[in-house]
Scaffold this active site. Sequence first.
Site, PDB file in Angstrom:
ATOM      1  CG  ASP A 337      -2.183  -0.775   1.025  1.00  0.00           C
ATOM      2  OD1 ASP A 337      -2.354  -1.304  -0.089  1.00  0.00           O
ATOM      3  OD2 ASP A 337      -2.976  -0.882   1.966  1.00  0.00           O
ATOM      4  CG  LEU A 338       1.871   4.059  -3.144  1.00  0.00           C
ATOM      5  CD1 LEU A 338       1.747   2.609  -3.575  1.00  0.00           C
ATOM      6  CD2 LEU A 338       1.629   5.004  -4.308  1.00  0.00           C
ATOM      7  CG  ASP A 380      -3.595   3.418  -2.674  1.00  0.00           C
ATOM      8  OD1 ASP A 380      -3.325   4.008  -1.623  1.00  0.00           O
ATOM      9  OD2 ASP A 380      -4.543   2.595  -2.773  1.00  0.00           O
TER      10      ASP A 380
END
Length: 470
Positions: A337-338, A380
């Site tokens: 995950d960003l 994302d």
Amino acid sequence: MVAEWDMTEDGKKHFRSIKIYNLNLIVFVVSCILYVLLVVTTINVSVRYHLMVEAMEEYVRCEEKALLLKDTSDHLTEQVRLYVVTKDITYANNYFMELGSVQRMHHAMDYLRDRDISDEAYFYIMEAKEMSDRLIQKEVYAISLVAHSSKHSLKQYTYGEYDVDLFEEDLLMEKQEILDKAAGLVFDSDYQKSKEIIRQKLDSFLKSIRSETHSWQQESIEKMEQIVARQHIQVGLLFGVNMIVFGMVILLVIRPLQIYARNIREEKMLDVTGSYELNHLAMTYNHIYEVNNASKAMLSHQADHDPLTGIINRGAFNRLVEIHKSDPNPLALLMIDLDNFKQINDGYGHQVGDSILQKVANLLSENFRSTDFPARIGGDEFAVIVTDFSENMKSVILNKIEMINMVLKNPDDGLPKISLSVGAAFSENGFSDELYKNADIALYEVKEKGRCGCRFYEKKDKECEVKKET
């Protein structure tokens, strides 16, 4: 069979290769035979050497016995002459002690007579023995004459084969005449001549023994030289076998492996060369290479790639998951995950957000192997399937994520800072639903502890998750 032939599609014979197994078996058998021959030859050299040593020791013993004969004969002569001259009974006692008790001369004669010697040497030693016996009889008679004239008693001595009775005419002679006759027996020219003959016979015996020993030594040296020559040939053959093995290893193993390494670096199919076993390896690799290329070609299709980032999309990722469910090999799944990506999208706009997504995808592609599969599975959200994974590679993965985060947090391209939270899980037997869940649990732990990092799932993580749900 060491070499094999195969029929090609055009009907021509094709030399396939040499089997290393068969070659090793042949070399092993040949080497064992040569080693056995070498051991036997070495033993023969040792035996021949010991025989030479024994022959020399035998010669030395014969020489010592012959010298003992001389010494004993001279000692008896000395004692009988002293008794005849001095009339001292001590010398007679010494004489008979030497003759009757010690018997050194007889022992020496028996030893020399029993040796494995030539007829010539035996003739010399027997003549010396017979001459010595005659001299002893003469000496005993001289002692008996002196003892009779001097009224000495010699009854305690047993002469054995040398027992004598004085002639009646000698008993009737005057004392001085008896003494003169006794002196003549051990001092006259006949006695001296007999002594000289004994010495000559013993010298001839030694000369004969010496000649025999020398001839035997020469024969032994020639045989030993032949044995050593065979030993040199066997060592040379063994060295030649080793050189052949060395050359075959270079030709059939090392050189093909170097070619294979070059082909792999250049990402080409392997040249089918070298031994039969390596040929089989190359053909197997080429088959896998073709299958892998076909898979890559399928995944590279436009429909399977994310148009923004260029890496595989969710659909292709799911197909890979299905493929690896039937693959028993170990692998790892990374869920990525960003961190705070929504804030970047809201604050900088979607164009900057897209650039960051591209940047993350490029970093994942660059830092993972060509056999690994990074994918964009959501807005994302990213994932990476790491193939042929082992638990000792965990530190490598952690280092890769740390390096990617360093690049993202220190941008030099004008994009805003960002970081990744990564949850990873390992499976020993291909892909499974449990792998998904474990990677999600690990990702949750990373986010709970401040994001920007990577964590591999451990059993205690699941325990914590269960407690939280309850």
